[in-house]
Design an enzyme around this catalytic site. Sequence first.
Site, PDB file in Angstrom:
ATOM      1  N   GLU A   1      13.401   9.470 -51.477  1.00 57.09           N
ATOM      2  CA  GLU A   1      13.071   9.567 -50.028  1.00 57.09           C
ATOM      3  C   GLU A   1      13.404  10.953 -49.356  1.00 57.09           C
ATOM      4  OE1 GLU A   1      14.266   6.838 -46.876  1.00 57.09           O
ATOM      5  OE2 GLU A   1      12.638   7.958 -45.311  1.00 57.09           O
TER       6      GLU A   1
ATOM      7  N   ASP B   1      15.535   4.953 -52.459  1.00 51.17           N
ATOM      8  CA  ASP B   1      15.675   4.858 -51.095  1.00 51.17           C
ATOM      9  C   ASP B   1      17.325   5.123 -50.753  1.00 51.17           C
ATOM     10  OD1 ASP B   1      16.089   5.115 -48.274  1.00 51.17           O
ATOM     11  OD2 ASP B   1      14.193   3.860 -47.992  1.00 51.17           O
TER      12      ASP B   1
ATOM     13  N   ILE C   1      19.316   5.201 -48.319  1.00 52.09           N
ATOM     14  CA  ILE C   1      19.552   4.379 -47.076  1.00 52.09           C
ATOM     15  C   ILE C   1      18.356   3.858 -46.678  1.00 52.09           C
ATOM     16  CG2 ILE C   1      20.676   3.904 -45.020  1.00 52.09           C
ATOM     17  CD1 ILE C   1      22.599   6.120 -45.135  1.00 52.09           C
ATOM     18  N   ASP C   2      18.069   2.343 -46.780  1.00 49.78           N
ATOM     19  CA  ASP C   2      16.840   1.683 -46.430  1.00 49.78           C
ATOM     20  C   ASP C   2      17.576   1.201 -45.190  1.00 49.78           C
ATOM     21  OD1 ASP C   2      14.294   1.094 -46.120  1.00 49.78           O
ATOM     22  OD2 ASP C   2      14.779  -0.836 -46.573  1.00 49.78           O
TER      23      ASP C   2
ATOM     24  N   ASP D   1      10.969   2.316 -50.226  1.00 48.10           N
ATOM     25  CA  ASP D   1      11.120   1.072 -49.465  1.00 48.10           C
ATOM     26  C   ASP D   1      10.840  -0.039 -50.203  1.00 48.10           C
ATOM     27  OD1 ASP D   1      11.865   2.744 -47.208  1.00 48.10           O
ATOM     28  OD2 ASP D   1       9.878   2.842 -46.546  1.00 48.10           O
TER      29      ASP D   1
HETATM   30  C1  IPD Z   1      12.577   2.185 -42.725  1.00 44.23           C
HETATM   31  C2  IPD Z   1      13.018   0.772 -42.927  1.00 44.23           C
HETATM   32  C3  IPD Z   1      12.191  -0.122 -41.785  1.00 44.23           C
HETATM   33  C4  IPD Z   1      10.841   0.210 -41.746  1.00 44.23           C
HETATM   34  C5  IPD Z   1      10.630   1.763 -41.789  1.00 44.23           C
HETATM   35  C6  IPD Z   1      11.068   2.302 -42.937  1.00 44.23           C
HETATM   36  P1  IPD Z   1      14.393   4.046 -43.729  1.00 44.23           P
HETATM   37  O1  IPD Z   1      13.399   2.812 -43.916  1.00 44.23           O
HETATM   38  O2  IPD Z   1      12.580   0.185 -44.161  1.00 44.23           O
HETATM   39  O3  IPD Z   1      12.496  -1.197 -41.767  1.00 44.23           O
HETATM   40  O4  IPD Z   1      10.415  -0.335 -40.548  1.00 44.23           O
HETATM   41  O5  IPD Z   1       9.267   1.737 -41.850  1.00 44.23           O
HETATM   42  O6  IPD Z   1      10.781   3.650 -43.011  1.00 44.23           O
HETATM   43  O7  IPD Z   1      13.591   5.134 -42.931  1.00 44.23           O
HETATM   44  O8  IPD Z   1      15.483   3.402 -43.044  1.00 44.23           O
HETATM   45  O9  IPD Z   1      14.654   4.220 -45.154  1.00 44.23           O
HETATM   46 CA    CA Z   2      15.830   5.983 -46.245  1.00 49.31          CA
END
Ligand code: IPD
Ligand code: CA
Length: 306
Positions: A98, A118, A120-121, A248
Amino acid sequence: MCELTGLTACKTHSRRIFLQGIEKTKIVMDDPWMECMDHCIAVTKEAGKMIREALQKDISIMQKSSPVDLVTETDQKVETLIISSIKKKYPDHSFIGEESVAAGAPSILTDNPTWIIDPIDGTTNFVHRFPFVSVSVGFTVNKEIEFGVVYSCIEEKMYTARKGKGAFCNGLPIKVSGQEDITKSLVLTEMGFKSDAQNFRTMMTNMESILSIPVHGIRAPGSAAVNMCLVACGAADAYYHIGIHCWDMAGGAAIIREAGGVIMDITGGPFDLMSRRLITASSKAIAEHISQKIQLFPCGRDDTEN
Ligand code: IPD
Ligand code: CA
């Protein structure tokens, strides 16, 4: 049995090889990608520790594409840690991360072994210290997902799945609820919103359509990868989302499939990792019901936007 993957199927055998003229005995896995998965679990654990430590300090927040698209130094550090560790061991492999993509790297999926990361998701959760934050890694070969690892690092839950070998949480097998009746289901979605008013309205109308089926409820935990794992372990019965990214979804997709769940496109067609949308559910009946209820809105693709 491996404590974290719960797998007993990763049998090894000895093979005699010659290296620089010296005969050596090498332990070779029957499964060529199992070693990658073991490495992935180790580095993901390390990344999770780094995130937990960062939560003890001040977090400085930066914006990416909009005021609700956040990034921190920790996102970047964790991605660097993961990619550099994997690159050292597998220099020929490809990466879609990402934060690398945000810095201009391409996000094109090829047949080469590819790590989709990812770091940090749930970055918004991270900055608020809301406890669903995960490290998510999916590994593809010939564009097929071979394994997935999602580490919900505040809860210290390590979800793993190797294609054909089941899904596990901290080494114990997990499976979906098996619920077929949508009126008895708990549904997850997310309300991530980037400035487009029409898309926002469609997203709210979709939630209203699902709630009025009726279902038992809707939840938005804030980490797509964790959402998929919650469906995989039966804590929720479905998760749908339009507008997320391949990083994600890649790790969680392996886990949901191996837990006996269904994953499909929002239209009811086959799941496409680069499409930025998905429905996952405990059964085909629930996934199809959701697909019929919700309207699409345009969100582009991961492999054409960069
Ligand atoms: C997000 C998370 C979130 C979702 C967003 C994503 P991130 O990822 O998964 O639940 O609503 O669309 O972008 O930006 O925290 O890696
Ligand atoms: Ca992220």
